[in-house]
Scaffold this motif. Structure first.
Motif, short mmCIF file in Angstrom:
data_model
loop_
_atom_site.label_atom_id
_atom_site.label_comp_id
_atom_site.label_asym_id
_atom_site.label_seq_id
_atom_site.Cartn_x
_atom_site.Cartn_y
_atom_site.Cartn_z
N ALA A 24 -10.56 5.23 3.05
CA ALA A 24 -10.28 3.94 2.41
C ALA A 24 -9.32 3.12 3.27
O ALA A 24 -9.47 1.89 3.37
N ILE A 25 -8.36 3.76 3.89
CA ILE A 25 -7.41 3.06 4.75
C ILE A 25 -8.11 2.53 6.00
O ILE A 25 -7.86 1.42 6.46
N ILE A 26 -9.04 3.34 6.54
CA ILE A 26 -9.84 2.89 7.69
C ILE A 26 -10.69 1.68 7.28
O ILE A 26 -10.81 0.71 8.02
N GLY A 27 -11.27 1.74 6.09
CA GLY A 27 -12.06 0.61 5.59
C GLY A 27 -11.23 -0.65 5.45
O GLY A 27 -11.68 -1.74 5.79
N LEU A 28 -10.00 -0.50 4.95
CA LEU A 28 -9.11 -1.64 4.83
C LEU A 28 -8.77 -2.21 6.21
O LEU A 28 -8.72 -3.43 6.39
N GLY A 29 -8.59 -1.33 7.20
CA GLY A 29 -8.35 -1.78 8.56
C GLY A 29 -9.54 -2.56 9.12
O GLY A 29 -9.36 -3.57 9.79
N MET A 30 -10.74 -2.10 8.82
CA MET A 30 -11.95 -2.81 9.26
C MET A 30 -12.05 -4.19 8.61
O MET A 30 -12.46 -5.16 9.25
N ILE A 31 -11.66 -4.27 7.34
CA ILE A 31 -11.66 -5.57 6.65
C ILE A 31 -10.67 -6.51 7.33
O ILE A 31 -10.97 -7.70 7.54
N ILE A 32 -9.50 -6.01 7.68
CA ILE A 32 -8.50 -6.84 8.35
C ILE A 32 -9.02 -7.34 9.69
O ILE A 32 -8.88 -8.53 10.02
N ILE A 33 -9.64 -6.46 10.45
CA ILE A 33 -10.20 -6.86 11.75
C ILE A 33 -11.30 -7.90 11.57
O ILE A 33 -11.35 -8.91 12.29
N ALA A 34 -12.17 -7.69 10.59
CA ALA A 34 -13.27 -8.63 10.35
C ALA A 34 -12.75 -10.00 9.91
O ALA A 34 -13.22 -11.04 10.41
N LEU A 35 -11.76 -10.01 9.02
CA LEU A 35 -11.20 -11.30 8.57
C LEU A 35 -10.50 -12.01 9.73
O LEU A 35 -10.64 -13.23 9.88
N GLY A 36 -9.76 -11.25 10.52
CA GLY A 36 -9.09 -11.85 11.67
C GLY A 36 -10.09 -12.43 12.66
O GLY A 36 -9.89 -13.52 13.19
N ALA A 37 -11.17 -11.70 12.92
CA ALA A 37 -12.20 -12.19 13.85
C ALA A 37 -12.87 -13.44 13.30
O ALA A 37 -13.09 -14.42 14.04
N LEU B 161 0.82 -1.21 0.00
CA LEU B 161 0.00 0.00 0.00
C LEU B 161 0.86 1.26 0.00
O LEU B 161 1.78 1.40 0.80
N ASP B 162 0.53 2.18 -0.89
CA ASP B 162 1.16 3.49 -0.93
C ASP B 162 0.18 4.46 -0.26
O ASP B 162 -0.85 4.81 -0.83
N LEU B 163 0.49 4.86 0.96
CA LEU B 163 -0.45 5.63 1.77
C LEU B 163 -0.80 6.98 1.16
O LEU B 163 -1.89 7.50 1.42
N GLU B 164 0.09 7.55 0.36
CA GLU B 164 -0.20 8.87 -0.22
C GLU B 164 -1.29 8.80 -1.29
O GLU B 164 -1.94 9.79 -1.59
N LYS B 165 -1.49 7.63 -1.88
CA LYS B 165 -2.45 7.50 -2.98
C LYS B 165 -3.89 7.33 -2.51
O LYS B 165 -4.81 7.50 -3.29
N TYR B 166 -4.09 6.97 -1.26
CA TYR B 166 -5.43 6.60 -0.80
C TYR B 166 -6.00 7.61 0.18
O TYR B 166 -5.29 8.22 0.96
N ASP B 167 -7.31 7.71 0.14
CA ASP B 167 -8.06 8.55 1.05
C ASP B 167 -8.00 7.91 2.46
O ASP B 167 -8.02 6.67 2.57
N PRO B 168 -7.94 8.70 3.52
CA PRO B 168 -7.90 8.11 4.87
C PRO B 168 -9.09 7.20 5.17
O PRO B 168 -8.95 6.20 5.87
#
Length: 146
Positions: free
Chosen positions: A119-132, A110-117
């Motif tokens: 979208a990054i929060i959404g990706l974090g939520m996906i990671i948490i959901a998959l982990g759970a 991931l290139d953090l400069e290319k994405y809206d904050p």
């Protein structure tokens, strides 16, 4: 009438087995070709005479790591189809593992400069959901084995 239905169901089951086998063979071929292509890309990047860097530059490293993750995802998908071919059941644990690897690949590259904050929060939520989900599945397997 019941015999005709049984024959139709048996025929459909046989066709599904053959289709699963064809998908398994094709995915194995794709993964094998990807491994060969990774070797070629790595060789070309390492021995590039126009490059001032001894080994790999950062963008080349990201491309190679991305390739490795794609091959890992391919391995997991082959395993998923193989398990379906053997057991005729889709294992949620393996499918979740493929999703975790795919999301991990996205996060690592991931290139953090290319994405809206957001979208990054959404990706974090996906990671948490998959982990759970993965944790709950492992927990349920542990409960069955006790």
């Amino acid at each position: 009438m019941d015999k005709n239905i049984d024959k139709a169901v048996s025929f459909i089951h046989t066709v599904k087995k053959w289709m699963s086998f064809i998908v398994l063979v094709l995915m194995t071929i794709i993964v094998a070709i990807s491994i060969v292509e990774l070797g070629i890309v790595l060789y070309v990047d390492l021995f590039d005479p126009t490059d001032d860097v001894l080994f790999l530059e950062i963008d080349e490293l990201f491309r190679v790591f991305g390739f490795f993750f794609i091959i890992l995802i391919g391995f997991e998908l082959v395993e998923t189809v193989e398990m379906y071919f053997k057991d005729n059941v889709i294992h949620a644990e393996v499918v979740l593992l493929v999703a975790v690897i795919a999301v991990s690949r996205k996060v690592i590259l991931l290139d953090l400069e290319k994405y809206d904050p957001l979208a990054i929060i959404g990706l974090g939520m996906i990671i948490i959901a998959l982990g759970a989900c993965y944790w709950f599945i492992k927990l349920s397997y542990r409960g069955k084995n006790v």
